[in-house]
Design an enzyme around this catalytic site. Structure first.
Site, PDB file in Angstrom:
ATOM      1  CG  HIS A  57      10.598  34.103   7.599  1.00 22.27           C
ATOM      2  ND1 HIS A  57      10.586  33.352   8.756  1.00 22.27           N
ATOM      3  CD2 HIS A  57      11.063  35.331   7.965  1.00 22.27           C
ATOM      4  CE1 HIS A  57      11.013  34.093   9.772  1.00 22.27           C
ATOM      5  NE2 HIS A  57      11.314  35.307   9.310  1.00 22.27           N
ATOM      6  CD  GLU A  58      12.243  38.241   5.876  1.00 21.96           C
ATOM      7  OE1 GLU A  58      11.640  39.209   6.413  1.00 21.96           O
ATOM      8  OE2 GLU A  58      13.135  37.599   6.474  1.00 21.96           O
TER       9      GLU A  58
ATOM     10  CG  HIS B  64       8.411  39.574   9.330  1.00 22.59           C
ATOM     11  ND1 HIS B  64       8.141  39.528  10.675  1.00 22.59           N
ATOM     12  CD2 HIS B  64       9.566  38.876   9.147  1.00 22.59           C
ATOM     13  CE1 HIS B  64       9.083  38.829  11.288  1.00 22.59           C
ATOM     14  NE2 HIS B  64       9.958  38.417  10.388  1.00 22.59           N
TER      15      HIS B  64
ATOM     16  CG  HIS C 206       2.458  41.181  12.222  1.00 26.71           C
ATOM     17  ND1 HIS C 206       3.380  40.803  13.166  1.00 26.71           N
ATOM     18  CD2 HIS C 206       1.382  41.599  12.939  1.00 26.71           C
ATOM     19  CE1 HIS C 206       2.878  40.974  14.376  1.00 26.71           C
ATOM     20  NE2 HIS C 206       1.669  41.467  14.269  1.00 26.71           N
TER      21      HIS C 206
END
Length: 696
Positions: free
Chosen positions: A484-485, A488, A491
């Site tokens: 999940h992290e 980011h 991104h």
């Protein structure tokens, strides 16, 4: 994920002022030289950088020429590089390594920064120039120039630039006070969480824990003063994962209550006075801006647009979720009664324990069986990094020459498929007393073509580090958190924007979690899973039967996870739908939480909110006020994106390239719904398959 959105200052510097050493020769541009930077450097560097920023703003305002994009909007974008550079690092340390010196620097610099932001936001001469460009030149601008002008102008308007003098003065006072209160929150909540540690005086009380977990409890006791031989540290969420293993029911109760009451005044810490004052000031701020409440003000710039759309979305989920949650609770209680007798009443601190035993019996599976296959180093390198290599062609090379702020950290050079350096990535995985709870991503430097700056990105988590010489083994939930992290991080790393203000994760709150939640989907794709899920001793892949059971277990009794998220989401919205006069007192805040959950149909003692009001850092200390719903909202987007990947070929380079080009590289250069449509072909998100993805 928990990211830092509290600043909107825009960056790059022109003046020459003596500042402390930031980077050394040989380090990538923007990488702080932690071997040279002293903790005492941050405050004077920030103070000097603030002076530089003021000089740059004054130069823009005093320009006698007609306002243009170049001499106003672009000049603003170029201002404040030194300030941005030091703040990115100081704010990172304030969350991940908050020593007394860093805490002192934060305390002294926060009011200075708020004062500067007020000066800029309410500078009438500056706004007059910005407005002139927006009114006269905006329609003829193209691409990022046009988007930047829009973002800057609307940012001034939302800050109150169109208010009359009296309201503008009051808005500045509100901003200053909220800043002070959030500083107090940032000091109090970690202290309250550390204080909530549960001391254990006998190893027998820890029955059910693995040897590694018991060793961690012993280590945690030593690092927190040694008041007893063992300590159970409270993590940031309401439920504590350790409750799934503890056999001692009274100890389970103590741990749960320590978590639930860490900051509500039951002990020495009480955040409710901070909560109600922040809520009241936000409500007043919204009223000054002409909105009926803070939620209406906040949601205007999101994909959802307004609270009616958010509540429509949530109420549909609540209606479908409620009977499944009730059935799940009933099943766990009936299972527990087989062992404890027909009169046994399931309590929230029992739920994880009996759910785990139920899963063991039904699926013949326990966390202890699968954890040896989830060595954190393998998960990161052979899982998270490998997925990014297969999907986006990225390669990762460890850089042992790049200094870090803590010895547990690792740094990797990220290379694009053409071999060129794309980014620098820092990993800070283990918990410590100086780190706040949770997991997040941020940047020491954002990508920017104007600055010729490659992204310098970091991920922070709070995993228990194994004793020296032993591998750190993690749970499946912790595996997905790493994916999940890193979503980011991707991104930020794959951003390809010209302007810093628009780059990376600078998107709407209810879009920013989509890339991260989507990236979780790669954790269970067979090729990726088999590449990292190998026994930490033998190196053998997880056996097929164990893998099948483990993947089935992902959707075992998932109503709880959805319910705690829904409850937290609705609490956030309830607080921010109040007018100034409706805000309860600090003494009534706990009852307000209960009443708000009852009103929406989510009051369930078996499934408390993921974060209760008194320790809801996302809302009171972070940037998620009236925005916590975005985790569920973006999960729907992520499901739609995952479906598109599956249809096109999840590990095909062409699919990853398309997602990178149409979404991840675009930052805030385009409307996010348009980006979503560009990749998926869908005009609107489709929530019909959401509960299926959740295993419900």
């Amino acid at each position: 994920m928990d990211m830092n959105f509290k600043r909107t200052l825009m960056t790059m510097s022109i003046a020459a002022v003596m500042l402390p050493t930031f980077a050394a020769d040989g380090l990538p541009k923007g990488a702080p030289d932690f071997s040279k930077i002293k903790e005492t450097d941050y405050l004077p560097a920030i103070e000097k950088a603030i002076k530089l920023k003021r000089q740059e703003i004054n130069k823009i305002v005093s320009n006698k020429q007609k306002p243009t994009f170049k001499n106003t909007i672009l000049a603003l974008e170029k201002s404040g590089l030194e300030l941005d550079k030091w703040l990115n690092v100081a704010e990172g340390l304030a969350s991940a390594h908050k020593t007394p010196a860093i805490a002192e620097a934060e305390k002294k610099s926060t009011p200075l920064l708020t004062e500067l932001e007020n000066e800029i936001s309410f500078n009438k001469a500056l706004f007059k120039r910005v407005k002139y460009v927006y009114d006269n030149e905006y329609k003829n601008l193209k691409g990022e120039d046009k988007r930047l002008t829009e973002v800057v102008y609307k940012g001034f308007v939302r800050s109150g630039a169109l208010l009359d003098d009296a309201k503008m003065e009051r808005m500045m006072q509100i901003n200053m006070r909220i800043s002070e209160l959030q500083q107090q929150w940032g000091d109090m909540l970690p202290a309250a969480t550390n204080n909530a540690v549960v001391w254990v005086y006998s190893k027998d009380e820890l029955k059910g824990l693995s040897d590694a977990d018991i060793a961690q409890c012993k280590k945690d006791a030593e690092t927190r003063g040694g008041k007893a031989p063992y300590a159970i540290v409270i993590v940031n969420t309401t439920q504590q994962a350790i409750l799934s293993s503890l056999e001692n029911r009274d100890l389970r109760r103590r741990v749960f209550e320590a978590s639930r009451h860490r900051a509500d005044g039951s002990d020495q810490y009480n955040t409710f006075p901070l909560v109600v004052e922040i809520a009241k000031l936000r409500a007043e701020k919204a009223e000054l801006m002409g909105y009926k409440n803070y939620a209406s003000y906040s949601l205007e710039r999101t994909m959802a647009k307004n609270s009616d759309n958010v509540y429509k979305f949530l109420k549909q989920l609540i209606a479908e979720y409620t009977p499944k949650a009730q059935a799940e609770t009933k099943a766990i209680e009936e299972f527990a009664r087989k062992e404890m007798g027909p009169n046994f009443k399931l309590q929230p601190y029992d739920r994880f324990y009996y759910s785990a035993k139920m899963k063991q019996e039904m699926l013949n599976l326990s966390d202890d069986e699968v954890k040896p296959y989830f060595n954190i180093d393998s998960v990161i390198v052979n899982g998270v990094f490998y997925a990014a290599h297969r999907v986006y062609g990225l390669n990762f090379v460890q850089r042992k020459d790049v200094p870090t702020y803590h010895p547990d950290m690792k740094v990797f050079e990220v290379r694009d498929k053409n071999g060129k350096m794309l980014a620098l990535f820092y990993s800070d995985p283990y918990r410590r007393p100086t780190k706040r709870g949770g997991a997040w991503m941020s940047a020491f430097a954002k990508q920017s073509g104007l600055r010729q700056q490659l992204p310098i990105i970091y991920n922070v988590t709070n995993y228990a580090k194994a004793p020296e010489g032993q591998p750190t083994l993690i749970t499946w939930d912790e595996v997905t958190t790493l994916f999940h992290e890193f979503g980011h991080a991707l991104h930020g790393m794959l951003s390809n924007c010209y302007y810093n203000t628009l780059s990376g994760t600078a998107v709407a709150r209810d879009f920013v979690e989509m890339p991260s939640q989507f990236n979780e989907s790669f954790a269970s794709i067979p090729e990726i899973f088999d590449h990292y899920a190998k026994h930490t001793v033998t190196g053998e892949p997880m056996p097929a039967d164990l893998k099948e059971k483990m993947l089935k277990s992902i959707n075992f009794q998932t109503a709880y996870a959805l319910g705690e998220n829904l409850a937290a989401t609705c609490l956030d919205l309830a607080w921010h739908h109040l007018s100034v006069n409706e805000i309860p007192t600090a003494d009534d805040a706990a009852q307000f939480e209960i009443d708000a959950l009852k009103k929406i149909g989510l009051y369930d003692t078996q499934i408390p909110p993921r974060y209760s009001t008194s320790y809801f850092n996302h809302v009171w200390g972070g940037g998620y006020a009236a925005g916590y719903y975005s985790y569920l909202w973006t999960e729907v987007l992520a499901c739609n994106v995952a479906d598109t990947f599956e249809k096109l070929g999840a590990l095909k380079p062409e699919t990853g390239d398309a997602f990178r080009m149409k979404v991840l590289s675009r930052g805030n250069t385009k409307d996010q719904m348009e980006m979503f449509t560009d990749f998926t072909g869908m005009k609107n998100p489709d929530a019909s398959g959401f509960l299926k993805y959740r295993g419900l």
